[in-house]
Design a protein around this motif. Structure first.
Motif, short mmCIF file in Angstrom:
data_model
loop_
_atom_site.label_atom_id
_atom_site.label_comp_id
_atom_site.label_asym_id
_atom_site.label_seq_id
_atom_site.Cartn_x
_atom_site.Cartn_y
_atom_site.Cartn_z
N UNK A 154 0.84 -1.20 0.00
CA UNK A 154 0.00 0.00 0.00
C UNK A 154 0.88 1.25 0.00
N UNK A 155 1.88 1.28 0.86
CA UNK A 155 2.79 2.43 0.92
C UNK A 155 3.49 2.64 -0.42
N UNK A 156 4.06 1.57 -0.98
CA UNK A 156 4.79 1.69 -2.25
C UNK A 156 3.86 2.09 -3.40
N UNK A 157 2.64 1.59 -3.38
CA UNK A 157 1.68 1.93 -4.42
C UNK A 157 1.24 3.39 -4.35
N UNK A 158 0.93 3.85 -3.14
CA UNK A 158 0.46 5.23 -2.97
C UNK A 158 1.57 6.23 -3.26
N UNK A 159 2.78 5.93 -2.82
CA UNK A 159 3.89 6.88 -3.02
C UNK A 159 4.53 6.77 -4.40
N UNK A 160 4.18 5.71 -5.15
CA UNK A 160 4.79 5.54 -6.47
C UNK A 160 6.22 5.05 -6.41
N UNK A 161 6.63 4.59 -5.23
CA UNK A 161 7.98 4.05 -5.06
C UNK A 161 8.07 2.70 -5.76
N UNK A 162 9.22 2.39 -6.27
CA UNK A 162 9.43 1.12 -6.97
C UNK A 162 8.48 1.02 -8.16
N UNK A 163 8.52 2.03 -9.02
CA UNK A 163 7.63 2.02 -10.18
C UNK A 163 7.96 0.84 -11.08
N UNK A 164 6.99 0.43 -11.87
CA UNK A 164 7.15 -0.75 -12.71
C UNK A 164 6.69 -2.01 -12.02
#
Length: 191
Positions: A154-164
């Motif tokens: 959820x954190x990575x998805x919302x922040x756009x971290x680790x795109x791809x």
């Protein structure tokens, strides 16, 4: 290894081999494309047998064997496959919604949505069972492991971290697994 888990493992490895030989053609037809960029209905399932590389395949297959085999032993092959594909399809719908809202035209591949569903199923069926993640290698109960992974996605998805990486597809797989388990629990209570 039990039959459904073994069949999924063999299918993923074999299809990855075909994908390796003809990546453009296979991805064009069988990856999960956004609704306005080449989507076809069979892609709701076919994308889960494609992978972005050997590491992607390896990590997903480790999850499949670790969680799928235990769940198959508990539920049986038919219920495991039903659960797995419910997670895969729900992950696909989540990813389609996200790509539509962001206007993203990239395809999605990988069994991760199904694997995250299996992780949630494992945590719900065996909440106190110890799981040792690769990083950090600290034993923890399955419920905590699943909760940490969901929170991280959820954190990575919302922040756009680790795109791809299809973080919301992973969460969609967990949601599909959750609702499948709740459905079965209601059915079992009515019997």
């Amino acid at each position: 290894m039990l039959p459904a888990t073994r069949a999924l493992l063999i299918a993923n490895v074999a299809i990855f081999g075909v994908q390796f030989l003809a990546p453009d053609e296979v991805d064009r037809l069988f990856a999960l494309w956004p609704l306005d960029a080449g989507f076809a209905p069979w892609q709701l399932v076919s994308y889960a047998f494609l992978h972005g590389g050997i590491a992607h395949l390896a990590f997903n297959m480790i999850g499949l064997v670790s969680f799928g085999n235990e769940l198959e032993d508990w539920w049986g092959s038919r219920r495991l496959l039903t659960f797995y594909f419910a997670s895969v399809v729900t992950a696909a719908f989540a990813q389609l919604a996200v790509t539509a809202s962001l206007g993203d035209g990239a395809p999605t591949v990988g069994a991760s949505g199904g694997i995250y569903g299996l992780l949630l199923g494992f945590a719900m069926m065996f909440p106190k069972r110890k799981v040792i993640p690769l990083i950090p290698p600290i034993p923890m109960p399955a419920w905590l492991f699943a909760l940490l992974f969901a929170g991280l996605e959820l954190y990575l998805g919302v922040t756009g971290t680790a795109s791809g990486i299809a973080h919301f597809a992973h969460l969609g797989g967990m949601v599909g697994g959750f609702f499948m388990l709740r459905h079965w629990q209601r059915q079992d209570r009515q019997r």
